[in-house]
Motif scaffolding. Structure first.
Motif, PDB file in Angstrom:
ATOM      1  N   ALA A 525      -2.622  17.349  59.851  1.00 61.19           N
ATOM      2  CA  ALA A 525      -3.390  17.689  58.636  1.00 61.19           C
ATOM      3  C   ALA A 525      -3.795  16.438  57.861  1.00 61.19           C
ATOM      4  CB  ALA A 525      -2.560  18.607  57.737  1.00 61.19           C
ATOM      5  N   GLN A 526      -4.992  16.488  57.311  1.00 59.16           N
ATOM      6  CA  GLN A 526      -5.517  15.344  56.536  1.00 59.16           C
ATOM      7  C   GLN A 526      -4.827  15.275  55.186  1.00 59.16           C
ATOM      8  OE1 GLN A 526      -9.807  15.220  56.222  1.00 59.16           O
ATOM      9  NE2 GLN A 526      -9.704  14.099  54.298  1.00 59.16           N
ATOM     10  N   LYS A 527      -4.463  14.078  54.792  1.00 57.62           N
ATOM     11  CA  LYS A 527      -3.827  13.876  53.498  1.00 57.62           C
ATOM     12  C   LYS A 527      -4.872  13.991  52.386  1.00 57.62           C
ATOM     13  CE  LYS A 527      -0.061  10.885  55.056  1.00 57.62           C
ATOM     14  NZ  LYS A 527       0.576   9.553  54.911  1.00 57.62           N
ATOM     15  N   VAL A 528      -4.443  14.615  51.324  1.00 59.52           N
ATOM     16  CA  VAL A 528      -5.348  14.825  50.189  1.00 59.52           C
ATOM     17  C   VAL A 528      -4.965  13.853  49.074  1.00 59.52           C
ATOM     18  CG1 VAL A 528      -6.261  16.470  48.514  1.00 59.52           C
ATOM     19  CG2 VAL A 528      -5.552  17.250  50.792  1.00 59.52           C
ATOM     20  N   LYS A 529      -5.944  13.043  48.675  1.00 62.09           N
ATOM     21  CA  LYS A 529      -5.718  12.083  47.586  1.00 62.09           C
ATOM     22  C   LYS A 529      -6.278  12.656  46.291  1.00 62.09           C
ATOM     23  CE  LYS A 529      -5.920   7.953  50.488  1.00 62.09           C
ATOM     24  NZ  LYS A 529      -6.614   6.657  50.715  1.00 62.09           N
ATOM     25  N   LYS A 530      -5.380  12.942  45.398  1.00 59.89           N
ATOM     26  CA  LYS A 530      -5.791  13.487  44.102  1.00 59.89           C
ATOM     27  C   LYS A 530      -5.650  12.424  43.018  1.00 59.89           C
ATOM     28  CE  LYS A 530      -4.618  18.287  45.140  1.00 59.89           C
ATOM     29  NZ  LYS A 530      -3.857  19.487  44.716  1.00 59.89           N
ATOM     30  N   ALA A 531      -6.457  12.583  42.015  1.00 52.78           N
ATOM     31  CA  ALA A 531      -6.405  11.617  40.904  1.00 52.78           C
ATOM     32  C   ALA A 531      -5.088  11.756  40.159  1.00 52.78           C
ATOM     33  CB  ALA A 531      -7.569  11.852  39.954  1.00 52.78           C
ATOM     34  N   LYS A 532      -4.502  10.624  39.879  1.00 55.83           N
ATOM     35  CA  LYS A 532      -3.229  10.634  39.153  1.00 55.83           C
ATOM     36  C   LYS A 532      -3.479  10.934  37.680  1.00 55.83           C
ATOM     37  CE  LYS A 532      -0.983   7.255  42.155  1.00 55.83           C
ATOM     38  NZ  LYS A 532      -0.314   5.920  42.224  1.00 55.83           N
ATOM     39  N   ALA A 533      -2.620  11.734  37.165  1.00 55.53           N
ATOM     40  CA  ALA A 533      -2.724  12.067  35.738  1.00 55.53           C
ATOM     41  C   ALA A 533      -2.434  10.836  34.902  1.00 55.53           C
ATOM     42  CB  ALA A 533      -1.753  13.182  35.387  1.00 55.53           C
ATOM     43  N   LYS A 534      -3.323  10.563  33.973  1.00 57.98           N
ATOM     44  CA  LYS A 534      -3.153   9.390  33.119  1.00 57.98           C
ATOM     45  C   LYS A 534      -2.025   9.619  32.133  1.00 57.98           C
ATOM     46  CE  LYS A 534      -7.922   7.799  33.299  1.00 57.98           C
ATOM     47  NZ  LYS A 534      -9.138   7.484  32.487  1.00 57.98           N
ATOM     48  N   LYS A 535      -1.156   8.647  32.096  1.00 59.80           N
ATOM     49  CA  LYS A 535      -0.048   8.721  31.155  1.00 59.80           C
ATOM     50  C   LYS A 535      -0.527   8.306  29.764  1.00 59.80           C
ATOM     51  CE  LYS A 535       3.593   7.775  34.523  1.00 59.80           C
ATOM     52  NZ  LYS A 535       4.733   6.865  34.866  1.00 59.80           N
ATOM     53  N   GLU A 536      -0.306   9.165  28.850  1.00 67.23           N
ATOM     54  CA  GLU A 536      -0.711   8.858  27.477  1.00 67.23           C
ATOM     55  C   GLU A 536       0.240   7.829  26.879  1.00 67.23           C
ATOM     56  OE1 GLU A 536      -0.952  12.345  25.182  1.00 67.23           O
ATOM     57  OE2 GLU A 536      -2.549  13.257  26.392  1.00 67.23           O
ATOM     58  N   LYS A 537      -0.383   6.806  26.331  1.00 68.24           N
ATOM     59  CA  LYS A 537       0.431   5.766  25.689  1.00 68.24           C
ATOM     60  C   LYS A 537       1.040   6.306  24.411  1.00 68.24           C
ATOM     61  CE  LYS A 537      -2.278   1.891  27.461  1.00 68.24           C
ATOM     62  NZ  LYS A 537      -3.096   0.708  27.094  1.00 68.24           N
ATOM     63  N   LYS A 538       2.314   6.061  24.315  1.00 69.37           N
ATOM     64  CA  LYS A 538       3.018   6.514  23.120  1.00 69.37           C
ATOM     65  C   LYS A 538       2.689   5.602  21.945  1.00 69.37           C
ATOM     66  CE  LYS A 538       6.925   8.628  25.522  1.00 69.37           C
ATOM     67  NZ  LYS A 538       8.392   8.633  25.676  1.00 69.37           N
ATOM     68  N   LYS A 539       1.996   6.169  20.995  1.00 62.80           N
ATOM     69  CA  LYS A 539       1.640   5.408  19.801  1.00 62.80           C
ATOM     70  C   LYS A 539       2.709   5.596  18.731  1.00 62.80           C
ATOM     71  CE  LYS A 539      -3.336   5.763  20.513  1.00 62.80           C
ATOM     72  NZ  LYS A 539      -4.625   6.221  19.928  1.00 62.80           N
ATOM     73  N   LYS A 540       2.900   4.539  18.033  1.00 69.63           N
ATOM     74  CA  LYS A 540       3.866   4.614  16.935  1.00 69.63           C
ATOM     75  C   LYS A 540       3.314   5.520  15.845  1.00 69.63           C
ATOM     76  CE  LYS A 540       5.917   0.045  17.583  1.00 69.63           C
ATOM     77  NZ  LYS A 540       6.181  -1.278  16.957  1.00 69.63           N
ATOM     78  N   LYS A 541       4.068   6.532  15.547  1.00 65.95           N
ATOM     79  CA  LYS A 541       3.644   7.459  14.516  1.00 65.95           C
ATOM     80  C   LYS A 541       3.849   6.830  13.141  1.00 65.95           C
ATOM     81  CE  LYS A 541       4.500  11.729  17.069  1.00 65.95           C
ATOM     82  NZ  LYS A 541       5.230  13.027  17.080  1.00 65.95           N
ATOM     83  N   VAL A 542       2.742   6.746  12.409  1.00 61.96           N
ATOM     84  CA  VAL A 542       2.815   6.197  11.059  1.00 61.96           C
ATOM     85  C   VAL A 542       3.387   7.268  10.126  1.00 61.96           C
ATOM     86  CG1 VAL A 542       1.517   5.165   9.169  1.00 61.96           C
ATOM     87  CG2 VAL A 542       0.819   4.749  11.535  1.00 61.96           C
ATOM     88  N   LYS A 543       4.384   6.891   9.417  1.00 64.06           N
ATOM     89  CA  LYS A 543       5.037   7.844   8.528  1.00 64.06           C
ATOM     90  C   LYS A 543       4.122   8.176   7.357  1.00 64.06           C
ATOM     91  CE  LYS A 543       9.285   8.651   5.935  1.00 64.06           C
ATOM     92  NZ  LYS A 543      10.549   8.055   5.454  1.00 64.06           N
ATOM     93  N   ASP A 544       3.830   9.460   7.213  1.00 57.79           N
ATOM     94  CA  ASP A 544       2.985   9.940   6.132  1.00 57.79           C
ATOM     95  C   ASP A 544       3.875  10.392   4.982  1.00 57.79           C
ATOM     96  OD1 ASP A 544       1.044  10.880   4.505  1.00 57.79           O
ATOM     97  OD2 ASP A 544       0.208  12.327   5.918  1.00 57.79           O
ATOM     98  N   MET A 545       3.861   9.625   3.904  1.00 53.54           N
ATOM     99  CA  MET A 545       4.713   9.952   2.758  1.00 53.54           C
ATOM    100  C   MET A 545       4.200  11.142   1.971  1.00 53.54           C
ATOM    101  SD  MET A 545       5.729   6.176   1.310  1.00 53.54           S
ATOM    102  CE  MET A 545       4.086   5.486   1.428  1.00 53.54           C
TER     103      MET A 545
END
Length: 873
Positions: A525-545
């Motif tokens: 069987a032929q191997k299927v190459k699927k697009a890798k899911a992009k990992k979302e960069k963890k952004k520093k959450k700015v504290k909302d006072m």
């Protein structure tokens, strides 16, 4: 604006864009001019053309409601504005000055410097969301039903108060009339006076207009029976003879009639002379012999903003209908065409299988999802049967060979990149060498401009898409449904193809397995190459006072504390100043201007900076500083900027901020959150040098003026992104008293020029004729020449206080003496008011020269020139 006029203007503007593109294409093939003057002429002509284009496109975009056409016009006006500012920067670099003078290009187009004004409010205004606008502008146009009821209740209270005020003025008027009647004939009103006592006190308030205009009594009696002259009336003495009572009564009646006829005769002659003067004046104005010198500056801002939001409501309605049309059309296509589209896609893939099997006896590798699947078959990106046949006889490459081939391709790509990079560096060095010699590569500036490329591409696409559509027939601004159908079909086809590929891959593997069984080969069987899911960069959450607070409450908090201020609506016509018409004619041998700017030239620079605060994506300075002596118009310009932008005015001056010294972090957080939520917003600092003072005077220690110094770079400027419509605006009359960080805090520094003769003349003329009639022939030129050095604020205060209500009432009997204005400066105050000393102005010029990049470049240029001259000697 009517639909027909907008359509005609759009057709004419398209022709102008076509001519401009042709001109730019010719310039792209031009060799670098040998003289700087030629380059300057080319750029100045293009700049004038782009100013006209931006003004037209901005007007068209503001009055275009058809959704698909509006998107095209938006691209054009945004790109044209970006190219306009790029041309202005090139001209500034050649002028080595913040101010550019292109009089020859203007004369060729029969224009004046006033026609170079780009800003057109409200065509460039940034549109706030309506829920946010409800908080800023308390107007029923943007409210829901509940808010409208509450607003109407408040309006009714105001109406009741207004009626009460009118009634009070009417009672006072009746009392004045009654009292005058008593003084006129006491006998007639004696009984009434004895019966009822009237306590009345008349109070006069300066500049208070009458609430109810008093109608004059018009007498219809005509006592003129002859044409007897009244010149000898004083010398005429009637001889009194003894007579009876009847004769005496007749004589008195005759005397009264004669007196009345004399009065009417004089009055009618005066009225006739006045009418004749008015007619003569009208003819002179009509023939251009004289101009009516009276300032007419109606404040159209409120009406224009109201009209703008009405148009925005129509655009919003059309946008909602367009989105609904897309949704309905997509639903219809999914319901009616989905099965047939899936069947067509699968039949096409099966035909592809069959073609390869019949010609090669095998099946082409199934395209991977990472390469958009069988879309490659549609666009012919797969191998042909002959190419595939050649690959069947070859042995598969080993891992080492594949790695070697990949490295070879990578080396070739890198070699090509290095070659391109070296060529770019070589071209950049060549252009820099030419620029140092005063030669500009015009062709490169034209070809490297993304804005020009966007305009050309948009016009080509428009000509292609709209070639079979008559825009004039679409007066209801309906969207073109066929385009919506085509776009949705393309999207649905893309989505369905991914789904069909998953099923057809199963059928493909079944065919390959059957083929392997027939040929008695091993099936893999032929191997299927699927697009890798992009990992979302963890952004520093700015504290909302203030996460638990609403925007409305934060806005009201700043407003109650006096941080958010309401500014009176003013436009650029309120800043009375004239342009410099001499600078272009006084250039030196290097083509540089030798005369400084006039006061009106600063309006051009400010308006260019305001373009980035509008709706379109245009670069803008994050902070602007206006410097100049007292009463030079700095605060007025800040007021005008806020009014023209319809911006929220947030005052961060030291006397406002010191109250929040205990919790500055929270205060700045609220300020920036409100500024970004309610943008466009202006963060204003009055006398901003106080924030960076070298030495704090004793009288300012109480408010701690340097409290914001450390917060401006990180707390304010760093939080303002390029896309934010927020600007830090400051003023200063002593910038040299601040530390060096003061210059770094403000990206653009502008020095308000001192008053010249033309500006002084306009000030005297327009301010004096604004509220006083029959002042056309006054000695404005003499006043402007004698008092030219005074600041505009001093002149405005002089006129308003000298021509107060009492003085204007005496103008008919007592002519206005120019010495009265001179006395105001010399003797009406405890100390005489003098214009700013030349030492102070030199101090401003020196500090400004160290903070402005163009003046620094000019000084370097002059230094190099002097060095070359010394070497020659």
């Amino acid at each position: 604006m009517s639909f027909d006029l907008n359509h005609k203007l759009w057709v004419a503007t398209r022709k102008d864009i076509g001519q401009l593109i042709k001109k730019q294409n010719r310039l792209k093939k031009l060799e670098p001019p040998e003289e700087k003057a030629i380059s300057f002429k080319i750029f100045s002509e293009l700049y004038v053309l782009y100013v006209e284009l931006v003004n037209k496109l901005g007007f068209i975009y503001h009055n275009t409601f058809q959704v698909q056409k509006r998107a095209v016009v938006r691209i054009l006006v945004e790109s044209a504005t970006q190219q306009l500012l790029r041309l202005k920067e090139e001209l500034k670099g050649m002028e080595l000055s913040e101010y550019v003078y292109i009089d020859k290009a203007l004369v060729a187009r029969r224009l004046t410097p006033r026609d170079l004004v780009i800003w057109r409010s409200p065509q460039f205004l940034y549109r706030r969301p309506l829920d946010v606008q409800n908080i800023v502008a308390d107007n029923k146009l943007y409210m829901n039903d509940i808010e409208k009821v509450e607003k109407e209740a408040q309006d009714w209270v105001k109406v009741t108060e207004a009626v009460t005020l009118i009634q009070a003025h009417e009672r006072a008027r009746r009392a004045r009339v009654y009292k005058s009647n008593i003084n006129y004939d006491k006998k007639k009103f004696l009984k009434v006076l004895q019966r009822k006592k009237i306590n009345y006190r008349f109070t006069f308030k300066p500049d208070q207009a009458m609430s109810i205009p008093v109608k004059r009594t018009i007498f219809a009696a005509d006592f003129i029976k002859d044409v007897e002259s009244c010149e000898n009336l004083k010398e005429k003495i009637d001889v009194l003879e003894p007579s009876t009572d009847n004769e005496e009564l007749e004589r008195l009646n005759k005397l009264r009639d004669d007196a009345a006829s004399k009065i009417q005769n004089c009055w009618r002659r005066y009225k006739t002379r006045k009418i004749m003067r008015m007619r003569s004046r009208f003819k002179e104005e009509l023939y251009g012999m004289k101009k009516h010198r009276k300032l007419k500056r109606p404040n159209r801002f409120a009406n224009s903003v109201l009209e703008m939001y009405k148009k925005e409501m129509l655009k919003k309605k059309l946008d909602e209908e367009y989105i609904q049309l897309i949704t309905d059309e997509r639903t219809r296509l999914l319901q009616m065409r989905t099965p047939w589209m899936m069947e067509d896609i699968s039949d096409h893939i099966r035909a592809w299988f069959k073609e390869f099997y019949e010609k090669t006896g095998n099946f082409h590798p199934y395209p991977d999802p990472i390469k958009t699947g069988t879309v490659l078959v549609v666009i012919d990106e797969t191998m042909t049967p002959l190419e595939f046949q050649d690959t069947l006889g070859k042995k598969p490459m080993t891992k080492a060979e594949r790695q070697k081939l990949a490295e070879k391709k990578k080396a070739e790509k890198q070699k090509q990149k290095d070659k391109i990079r070296k060529q770019k560096m070589k071209d950049a060095k060549r252009r820099k060498k030419l620029k140092d010699a005063g030669i500009i590569d015009v062709a490169y500036e034209m070809t490297s401009s993304k804005a020009i490329a966007n305009i050309e591409e948009a016009m080509k696409q428009f000509a292609l898409d709209w070639r079979n559509i008559d825009e004039y027939l679409n007066k209801n601004h309906d969207p073109i449904k066929d385009w919506v159908t085509e776009e949705e079909l393309a999207k649905i086809h893309q989505e369905l193809r991914g789904l069909v590929d998953e099923y057809m891959r199963i059928e493909y593997e079944l065919l390959r397995a059957a083929l392997a069984k027939d040929t008695k080969t091993k099936y893999k069987a032929q191997k299927v190459k699927k697009a890798k899911a992009k990992k979302e960069k963890k952004k520093k959450k700015v504290k909302d006072m203030t996460a638990d607070r609403t925007l409305d409450s934060l806005y009201q908090e700043l407003k109650d504390e006096g941080i958010i201020e309401e500014v009176s609506h003013k436009d650029f016509d309120e800043f009375i100043a004239d342009f410099n018409f001499l600078a272009n004619d006084t250039r030196d041998e290097d083509g540089l201007t030798t005369v400084g700017p006039a006061k009106g030239d600063i309006k051009m620079i400010i308006q260019e900076s305001m373009l980035g605060m509008g709706e379109f994506d245009i670069d803008k300075p994050k902070s602007i500083l206006l410097i100049g002596p007292l009463n030079s118009g700095k605060k007025l310009l800040c007021n005008i900027i806020a009014s023209e932008l319809d911006a929220v005015f947030i005052n961060l001056s030291p006397e406002k901020v010191f109250k929040f010294a205990d919790n500055m972090k929270y205060f700045l957080h609220v300020v920036m959150k409100v500024a970004k939520a309610f943008q466009p917003a202006i963060l204003y600092i009055e006398e901003a040098h106080r924030v960076f003072l070298k030495k704090i005077p004793p009288e300012l220690k109480e408010i701690n003026p340097t409290l914001l110094a450390s917060s401006i770079p990180k707390g304010i400027l760093k939080n303002i992104k390029k896309t934010d419509k927020v600007v830090l605006l400051g003023t200063s009359n002593m910038p040299w008293s601040a530390k060096g960080k003061f210059k770094k805090a403000f990206q653009k520094v502008l020095l308000i020029p001192k008053c010249d003769y033309a500006t002084s003349f306009l000030l005297w003329l327009e301010l004096m004729t604004e509220n006083v009639e029959n002042m056309e022939e006054y000695a404005y030129s003499a006043l402007a020449r004698v008092l030219q050095a005074y600041n505009s604020g001093d002149i405005a205060q002089n006129i308003s206080q000298t021509l107060d209500v009492s003085r204007r009432m005496r103008l008919n009997n007592e002519a206005l003496d120019p010495n009265e204005f001179l006395e105001y400066f010399l003797s009406k105050h405890d100390e005489p008011i003098f214009p700013p000393e030349q030492k102070i102005m030199d101090k401003f010029d020196k500090w400004f020269g160290k903070s402005n990049k163009f003046l620094k470049l000019r000084r370097k240029f002059m230094a190099k020139k002097m060095a070359k001259q010394k070497k020659k000697k």
